[in-house]
Write a protein that holds these residues in place. Sequence first.
Motif, short mmCIF file in Angstrom:
data_model
loop_
_atom_site.label_atom_id
_atom_site.label_comp_id
_atom_site.label_asym_id
_atom_site.label_seq_id
_atom_site.Cartn_x
_atom_site.Cartn_y
_atom_site.Cartn_z
N GLU A 128 0.83 -1.20 0.00
CA GLU A 128 0.00 0.00 0.00
C GLU A 128 0.87 1.26 0.00
OE1 GLU A 128 -4.10 0.53 2.19
OE2 GLU A 128 -2.48 0.88 3.58
N HIS A 133 12.63 -6.37 0.56
CA HIS A 133 11.97 -7.45 1.32
C HIS A 133 12.97 -8.57 1.61
CE1 HIS A 133 9.07 -10.01 3.00
NE2 HIS A 133 8.93 -10.81 1.97
N ARG A 134 12.90 -9.11 2.81
CA ARG A 134 13.93 -10.07 3.24
C ARG A 134 13.79 -11.47 2.66
NH1 ARG A 134 12.23 -10.45 9.66
NH2 ARG A 134 10.10 -11.21 9.35
P1 NAP Z 1 2.51 -7.90 8.22
O1 NAP Z 1 1.48 -8.56 7.39
O2 NAP Z 1 2.86 -8.48 9.54
O3 NAP Z 1 3.83 -7.81 7.31
C1 NAP Z 1 5.02 -7.33 7.84
C2 NAP Z 1 6.11 -7.46 6.76
O4 NAP Z 1 7.29 -6.89 7.28
C3 NAP Z 1 6.40 -8.90 6.42
O5 NAP Z 1 6.57 -9.04 5.04
C4 NAP Z 1 7.69 -9.19 7.18
O6 NAP Z 1 8.53 -10.08 6.49
C5 NAP Z 1 8.34 -7.83 7.21
N1 NAP Z 1 9.18 -7.69 8.41
C6 NAP Z 1 8.80 -7.78 9.71
N2 NAP Z 1 9.83 -7.57 10.52
C7 NAP Z 1 10.89 -7.35 9.74
C8 NAP Z 1 12.24 -7.09 9.98
N3 NAP Z 1 12.73 -7.00 11.23
N4 NAP Z 1 13.06 -6.93 8.93
C9 NAP Z 1 12.61 -7.00 7.66
N5 NAP Z 1 11.31 -7.24 7.35
C10 NAP Z 1 10.48 -7.42 8.38
O7 NAP Z 1 2.16 -6.37 8.53
P2 NAP Z 1 1.35 -5.32 7.66
O8 NAP Z 1 1.79 -5.31 6.26
O9 NAP Z 1 1.46 -4.05 8.44
O10 NAP Z 1 -0.15 -5.82 7.71
C11 NAP Z 1 -0.79 -6.03 8.96
C12 NAP Z 1 -2.24 -6.43 8.74
O11 NAP Z 1 -2.97 -5.32 8.19
C13 NAP Z 1 -2.40 -7.56 7.74
O12 NAP Z 1 -3.44 -8.39 8.19
C14 NAP Z 1 -2.79 -6.86 6.46
O13 NAP Z 1 -3.56 -7.67 5.60
C15 NAP Z 1 -3.58 -5.68 6.96
N6 NAP Z 1 -3.48 -4.55 5.99
C16 NAP Z 1 -4.44 -4.45 5.03
C17 NAP Z 1 -4.40 -3.42 4.11
C18 NAP Z 1 -5.47 -3.29 3.09
O14 NAP Z 1 -6.19 -4.26 2.87
N7 NAP Z 1 -5.63 -2.15 2.46
C19 NAP Z 1 -3.35 -2.50 4.16
C20 NAP Z 1 -2.37 -2.63 5.13
C21 NAP Z 1 -2.44 -3.67 6.05
P3 NAP Z 1 8.15 -11.62 6.37
O15 NAP Z 1 7.06 -11.70 5.34
O16 NAP Z 1 9.42 -12.24 5.92
O17 NAP Z 1 7.72 -12.07 7.72
#
Ligand code: NAP
Length: 350
Positions: free
Chosen positions: A194, A210-211
């Motif tokens: 996003e 991305h890692r």
């Molecule tokens: P997330 O789904 O937990 O993703 C976090 C990402 O950051 C993952 O790809 C993770 O890598 C990476 N990451 C975490 N710690 C890291 C580190 N120390 N070093 C490097 N990379 C790291 O969090 P999110 O994207 O904030 O989403 C959270 C929730 O909100 C989800 O359920 C999502 O669907 C929802 N959301 C929805 C929308 C929408 O529908 N419009 C928009 C934003 C968020 P890995 O993949 O390797 O673990």
Amino acid sequence: MAERVIIIGSGPAGWAAAIYTSRANLEPVVYEGAITEENRLQGTLPLGQLALTTEVENYPGFPAGDLETYLDSSIEKSKRKHMTPHQKEGASGPELMELMRQQAVNFGTKVVTDDIVEVDLSSHPFKLKSLGGDEVEAFSLIIATGARANYLGLDSEERFKNMGVSACAVCDGAVPRFRNKPLVVVGGGDSAMEEATFLTKFGSKVYIVHRRDEFRASKIMADRALANEKIEVKWNNTVDEVLGNDEDGVTGVRIRSTVDSDQTEDLEATGYFAAIGHTPNTGFLKGQLEMNDKGYITWTTPQRTYTSVEGVFAAGDVADDYYRQAITAAGTGCMAALDAERWLAAKGFE
Ligand code: NAP
């Protein structure tokens, strides 16, 4: 005299709880958060995370698109005085939050623009202290303080906050330093997709670092990002350091391969956006409630918003690291209000 209900937090959960408890004549007080630089930097200003987004496409009741044609064919004009057929983009997050706040105020909710920084749950009524120096007591508490975006924890992130480092593209993306310049987003979830997609409106190019070699994001959001010509993904890389100086702020980002740790690359960029998940805002509780290993408050009874302390209820993202949606936050806010109302009645604190 103790308040019957104090609600801490001002996202959808907090306002839904306020709307329901005020309509139940409990005269709730909402501590909506303080307007401070620290809260701005960590994304915990009043009105919560939704106030940091643009369009909200998935909150029921606020559809986008050509509603006029649809409504004309579905419901006669005399029956639709409250419908607004002119919206093309659904609701905006800040708008939605202001409307929720106003709805709570309309029913008599008292709103205090301050942070609760300390609570004592060991005696009843509960004791609370605010940043501004308030000392208040409450028979019941609804905690709806939500969660905030994480950073990697690098010194260089801290150093350049406000000078090109951010965890909220929507809040900060439009400032001049990001215009027509390369930008970096770290993360592989929906937030990263996003943020990166949004930033292509301003930057000349957006790198997603991305890692791993596949995204965690939903397919639709990942596909949208991957199809964007301005986005380049640096797969299998982590961020080593945000590069910059005191005068220019961020000038680049050093990334390191997760496949070959000797391999680094410096990306030129004027902005660095962390999109790597969230941390619940529970620090002020100092462990007085049961929490899970990520620090989210535990709901102790299925289908209830009860916490490990009787009379304290939790709603929204602060207790939910799984759904984390505006609609689920509002739903659990309503549940917490009903739980608090029934608990107060059962205990005779009406
Ligand atoms: P997330 O789904 O937990 O993703 C976090 C990402 O950051 C993952 O790809 C993770 O890598 C990476 N990451 C975490 N710690 C890291 C580190 N120390 N070093 C490097 N990379 C790291 O969090 P999110 O994207 O904030 O989403 C959270 C929730 O909100 C989800 O359920 C999502 O669907 C929802 N959301 C929805 C929308 C929408 O529908 N419009 C928009 C934003 C968020 P890995 O993949 O390797 O673990």
